[in-house]
Design a protein around this motif. Structure first.
Motif, PDB file in Angstrom:
ATOM      1  N   ALA A  94       0.833  -1.207   0.000  1.00 28.33           N
ATOM      2  CA  ALA A  94       0.000   0.000   0.000  1.00 28.33           C
ATOM      3  C   ALA A  94       0.869   1.261   0.000  1.00 28.33           C
ATOM      4  O   ALA A  94       0.562   2.242  -0.697  1.00 28.33           O
ATOM      5  N   LEU A  95       1.963   1.234   0.779  1.00 29.87           N
ATOM      6  CA  LEU A  95       2.880   2.371   0.816  1.00 29.87           C
ATOM      7  C   LEU A  95       3.494   2.609  -0.568  1.00 29.87           C
ATOM      8  O   LEU A  95       3.576   3.745  -1.048  1.00 29.87           O
ATOM      9  N   THR A  96       3.915   1.519  -1.222  1.00 30.34           N
ATOM     10  CA  THR A  96       4.508   1.626  -2.558  1.00 30.34           C
ATOM     11  C   THR A  96       3.509   2.226  -3.543  1.00 30.34           C
ATOM     12  O   THR A  96       3.859   3.073  -4.366  1.00 30.34           O
ATOM     13  N   ALA A  97       2.267   1.782  -3.458  1.00 30.06           N
ATOM     14  CA  ALA A  97       1.240   2.302  -4.362  1.00 30.06           C
ATOM     15  C   ALA A  97       1.040   3.799  -4.157  1.00 30.06           C
ATOM     16  O   ALA A  97       0.856   4.551  -5.122  1.00 30.06           O
ATOM     17  N   ARG A  98       1.104   4.232  -2.908  1.00 23.61           N
ATOM     18  CA  ARG A  98       0.923   5.669  -2.637  1.00 23.61           C
ATOM     19  C   ARG A  98       2.086   6.473  -3.198  1.00 23.61           C
ATOM     20  O   ARG A  98       1.890   7.535  -3.799  1.00 23.61           O
ATOM     21  N   VAL A  99       3.314   5.982  -2.989  1.00 22.54           N
ATOM     22  CA  VAL A  99       4.486   6.721  -3.477  1.00 22.54           C
ATOM     23  C   VAL A  99       4.455   6.819  -5.003  1.00 22.54           C
ATOM     24  O   VAL A  99       4.778   7.853  -5.586  1.00 22.54           O
ATOM     25  N   LEU A 100       4.030   5.741  -5.649  1.00 27.02           N
ATOM     26  CA  LEU A 100       4.008   5.706  -7.109  1.00 27.02           C
ATOM     27  C   LEU A 100       2.744   6.312  -7.701  1.00 27.02           C
ATOM     28  O   LEU A 100       2.652   6.488  -8.918  1.00 27.02           O
ATOM     29  N   GLU A 101       1.757   6.599  -6.820  1.00 30.28           N
ATOM     30  CA  GLU A 101       0.479   7.152  -7.270  1.00 30.28           C
ATOM     31  C   GLU A 101      -0.179   6.244  -8.310  1.00 30.28           C
ATOM     32  O   GLU A 101      -0.664   6.693  -9.361  1.00 30.28           O
ATOM     33  N   MET A 102      -0.186   4.943  -8.014  1.00 29.84           N
ATOM     34  CA  MET A 102      -0.788   3.975  -8.924  1.00 29.84           C
ATOM     35  C   MET A 102      -2.303   4.028  -8.805  1.00 29.84           C
ATOM     36  O   MET A 102      -2.840   4.273  -7.727  1.00 29.84           O
ATOM     37  N   PRO A 103      -3.027   3.759  -9.887  1.00 28.85           N
ATOM     38  CA  PRO A 103      -4.496   3.759  -9.833  1.00 28.85           C
ATOM     39  C   PRO A 103      -5.019   2.700  -8.868  1.00 28.85           C
ATOM     40  O   PRO A 103      -4.435   1.622  -8.717  1.00 28.85           O
ATOM     41  N   ALA A 104      -6.126   2.994  -8.225  1.00 31.15           N
ATOM     42  CA  ALA A 104      -6.700   2.074  -7.244  1.00 31.15           C
ATOM     43  C   ALA A 104      -7.070   0.731  -7.870  1.00 31.15           C
ATOM     44  O   ALA A 104      -6.936  -0.325  -7.243  1.00 31.15           O
ATOM     45  N   SER A 105      -7.510   0.751  -9.145  1.00 35.93           N
ATOM     46  CA  SER A 105      -7.924  -0.502  -9.781  1.00 35.93           C
ATOM     47  C   SER A 105      -6.764  -1.494  -9.886  1.00 35.93           C
ATOM     48  O   SER A 105      -6.951  -2.712  -9.824  1.00 35.93           O
ATOM     49  N   ILE A 106      -5.551  -0.975 -10.025  1.00 39.67           N
ATOM     50  CA  ILE A 106      -4.375  -1.843 -10.142  1.00 39.67           C
ATOM     51  C   ILE A 106      -3.914  -2.306  -8.769  1.00 39.67           C
ATOM     52  O   ILE A 106      -3.642  -3.486  -8.539  1.00 39.67           O
ATOM     53  N   THR A 107      -3.844  -1.372  -7.839  1.00 36.28           N
ATOM     54  CA  THR A 107      -3.324  -1.737  -6.513  1.00 36.28           C
ATOM     55  C   THR A 107      -4.293  -2.655  -5.773  1.00 36.28           C
ATOM     56  O   THR A 107      -3.861  -3.545  -5.035  1.00 36.28           O
ATOM     57  N   ASP A 108      -5.592  -2.460  -5.952  1.00 35.55           N
ATOM     58  CA  ASP A 108      -6.554  -3.319  -5.256  1.00 35.55           C
ATOM     59  C   ASP A 108      -6.404  -4.780  -5.673  1.00 35.55           C
ATOM     60  O   ASP A 108      -6.530  -5.690  -4.861  1.00 35.55           O
TER      61      ASP A 108
END
Length: 738
Positions: A94-108
């Motif tokens: 989750a931290l990595t997704a925030r730093v990279l600003e990845m879309p929620a559909s991908i990180t979920d």
């Protein structure tokens, strides 16, 4: 900070640095992204510096790859799936997704999968071991050993895996010594865990009282090849054996060991000096040892002046295998290359005189002793000429293998050999000059003259690309070679290999200029452009324009060239996606392959390619599956469509689907039951028409990884010894991270 959490953070920062190395860590955007990670992970400065140094090694790779954010996400995602402690991973993901600003559909999707498997690696390994134990207890080791010595195929690999699990190395070695024919199954990858102990048993058998057992043991060691190099000394001792056949087999086995058999060269020389082995066998073994046979150089050089033409030829070939180590022999080899008088008569055939059967019967009835027939003058001349040609061919090859160290005299000899009356001598000489590079520059005039000779023209052009591109005549000759159908591709490859991309690019630009469509120039140009790599980027718009031509042949050549250019042709993505609507199935297949190879944007390319998976043409289905596999995890949405192709009627389509699912990896977990069917197949029907597909299915399941464990454990309950062995093998490989 707990030690486990800190370890994960350090691993993540190292993964980030490694990913950024692929897109240029020195770029401002990449440096900012790295700094954001370093701040968020709260690691000490020295550990941040270590990770940054790791990424700095990637400088110079450029920024032509995918955007660094996507690369970092893929690298981090791979780390999270491999990390053994799932409870720590979700927060870090989750931290990595925030730093990279990845879309929620991908990180979920990733967060939903992390820790979702109910089967741990340890549970998978235990289940696999229990199945193998059960099979050993029920079938007995002798039964599995019998399978191991049977025909090649998956069944033999299964048997090797069961015996390896049981630690039955001695049994395998005994069966190898008892079996007839070639013990090639010792080379099966699944038998590798047994090899050290198998080899130990085979080495003991080299001292067996039976000469037949000693010879068989040497044969088995030889089939193990370089992996048996630790047995070189024991094999060399067999050269003192009192049985000629054993000595001969020992010599051949040393050659099979490759450079690792160098320890046996002194014993080889001694056996030759003492007359226990023939020079022919000695030279053949020395050729197999390659540079490891440098201690045999004096003996080989002595034979260059032998009266026996066969000995001279074998010596020349063995010296060539020594490479630069044989530089001292270059002058003598060059002499053989230029002197056609070294031919010697071969052993005459018994029927060279063509005596009639009636005459032979009369002689036999009269009790006359039949003498060995001797060839007449004409036959002898033919034999001498044949031996001389063969020797010159070998000499030309050997000088090229020795390389630039041959000296100016040998280069001159090769240049003169370009006008030899035998075409193979000429071709070998030109190829050797090409391999020498700049030191062969003095041969340029001879190479230019040889362009008049169609028998050696192709090889001469390749040599000129390396040694003659600095002269005007040489450049003119190369431009001419680019314009000749049949020579253009070889000339282009030679130019690219010699670092002459500028000349090649200038010629291609001329061929692709507007107004030349429909001529042969553009077709030849796109055919050779892949030799340029990223240097061909300025030509991509011209190639894309060819996709709109009316000539389908040109369209297909253009699509193929874009695909072979790979990421250098990334700007062609919109045109390729549009070209997927073409009515020609052959062009659709070419375009689909190109989309996968240029690294197109998955959001646009994957849906378009997934639509081709149900195409009516098998070649299009195959190309679409292969292209989707090249997108890796980004092709997750196409997994269900690709899985349907596992039952396709076309063998090539089935193979492409297996490979694609393996490349997609963990995201292809939904296809595990279909892949497991291949491993459970006892009849071989799944492999019908697609040899090797079972092994490919195993590799695909291993690539999917822990996400496949649950479905594989369920499949283990199915009947069938072979299927259960394969499933267990996959589970063990996944558990061990192989």
């Amino acid at each position: 900070m707990p030690a486990d959490t800190r370890a994960l953070r350090k691993a993540l920062l190292a993964a980030v640095a490694e990913a950024l190395a692929c897109s240029g860590l020195l770029m401002p955007a990449s440096k900012r992204l790295f700094s954001r990670f370093a701040t968020a992970l709260e690691l000490p400065a020295e550990e941040v510096s270590q990770a940054e140094e790791l990424g700095g090694r990637g400088r110079g790779l450029g920024s032509a790859g995918p955007p660094c954010r996507t690369v970092v996400w893929a690298q981090a995602r791979s780390l999270f799936r491999r990390w053994p402690r799932a409870e720590e991973v979700r927060g870090m993901a989750a931290l990595t997704a925030r730093v990279l600003e990845m879309p929620a559909s991908i990180t979920d999707r990733l967060l939903a999968r992390l820790g979702a498997s109910t089967v741990s690696a340890g549970e998978a390994a235990v289940a696999a071991s229990q199945v193998l134990d059960e099979l050993v207890a029920r079938g007995g080791l002798d039964a599995w050993a019998h399978r191991l010595a049977g025909p090649a195929g998956p069944g033999r690999i299964d048997a090797a895996d069961v015996l390896a699990h049981a630690g039955a190395a001695e049994l395998v070695a005994r069966k190898a010594l008892e079996a007839g024919g070639s013990p090639s199954w010792l080379l099966e990858p699944a038998a590798n865990p047994l090899l050290p102990r198998v080899l130990e048993t085979l080495v003991k058998a080299l001292g067996d009282p039976s000469a037949a057992v000693r010879e068989r043991a040497l044969l088995c060691v030889g089939y193990l090849g370089p992996r048996a190099d630790t047995a070189a000394q024991a094999v060399a001792e067999c050269l003192r054996d009192t049985v000629v056949e054993v000595c001969k087999r020992a010599l051949a086995t040393l050659g099979d060991l490759g450079s690792g058999g160098a320890l046996g060269v002194p014993a080889m020389v001694q056996a030759l000096r003492e007359g226990r082995v023939e020079f022919w066998d000695f030279a053949r073994a020395a050729r197999g040892l390659g540079r490891g046979a440098s201690a045999a150089l004096p003996v080989l050089m002595e034979k260059l002046s032998s009266e026996d033409g066969s000995d001279r030829e074998m010596a020349v070939e063995a010296l060539g295998a020594l490479g630069p180590e044989a530089a001292r022999a270059a002058s003598a080899i060059a002499t053989l290359l230029l002197d056609p008088s070294h031919g010697r008569p071969l052993v005459a055939d018994r029927f060279l005189r063509k005596k009639s059967l009636f005459e032979m019967a009369l002689e036999w009835a009269a009790g006359e002793k039949e003498e060995e027939p001797q060839p007449g003058p004409e036959t002898k001349a033919v034999l001498d000429e044949g031996r001389a040609r063969s020797l010159r061919q070998a000499a030309a090859r050997a000088l090229g293998a020795i390389g630039p160290a041959v000296g100016d005299g040998a280069v001159l000899a090769l240049a003169q050999a370009l006008s030899d009356r035998d075409k193979y001598v000429k071709r070998n000489a030109a190829a050797s000059l090409a391999g020498m590079g700049a030191p062969a520059a003095s041969a340029c005039p001879a190479l230019l003259d040889s362009l008049k000779d169609p028998e050696v023209r192709e090889e001469a052009l390749k040599a000129l690309a390396v040694v003659g591109s600095q002269t005007r005549r040489g450049r003119d000759a190369l431009v001419w070679g680019l314009s000749v159908p049949g020579l253009d591709y070889d000339t282009a490859a030679a130019l690219a290999g010699a670092g002459q991309e500028t000349m090649l690019l200038r010629w291609a630009q001329e061929q692709l200029r507007p107004g030349t469509a429909g001529a042969s120039g553009p077709e030849r140009a796109v055919h050779i452009l892949p030799n340029l790599g990223f240097a061909a980027q300025p030509l991509v718009p011209a190639i894309v324009a060819m996709l709109g031509e009316s000539d389908e042949r040109l369209q297909r050549e253009a699509a193929s060239a874009l695909g072979e250019l790979g990421p250098a042709a990334a700007s062609a993505e919109p045109a390729l996606v549009s070209a997927l609507d073409t009515p020609s199935p052959y062009l659709r297949a070419e375009v689909a392959e190109a989309l996968g190879r240029i690294g197109a944007d998955p959001e646009r390319a994957v849906p378009a390619l997934a639509g081709l998976v149900g195409d009516s043409e098998s070649e299009v289905r195959r190309a679409a599956a292969e292209a989707l596999g090249l997108f890796g995890p980004d092709a997750e949405d196409a997994v269900d469509a690709i899985a349907l192709l596992l039952a396709d009627r076309a063998p090539r389509v089935r193979l492409a689907a297996i490979l694609a699912l393996g490349r997609i990896g963990a995201e292809a977990a939904r296809a595990v039951p279909a892949l497991a069917e291949a491993l459970r197949d006892e009849t071989g029907a799944w492999e019908q028409g697609t040899p090797g597909s079972v092994e490919l299915a195993e590799k695909a399941l291993v690539a999917i990884g822990p996400a496949a464990c649950g479905a594989l454990l369920t499949a283990l309950a199915s009947p069938g010894d072979a299927g259960r062995v394969r499933l267990a093998r996959v589970l063990r490989r996944i558990a061990s991270g192989q």
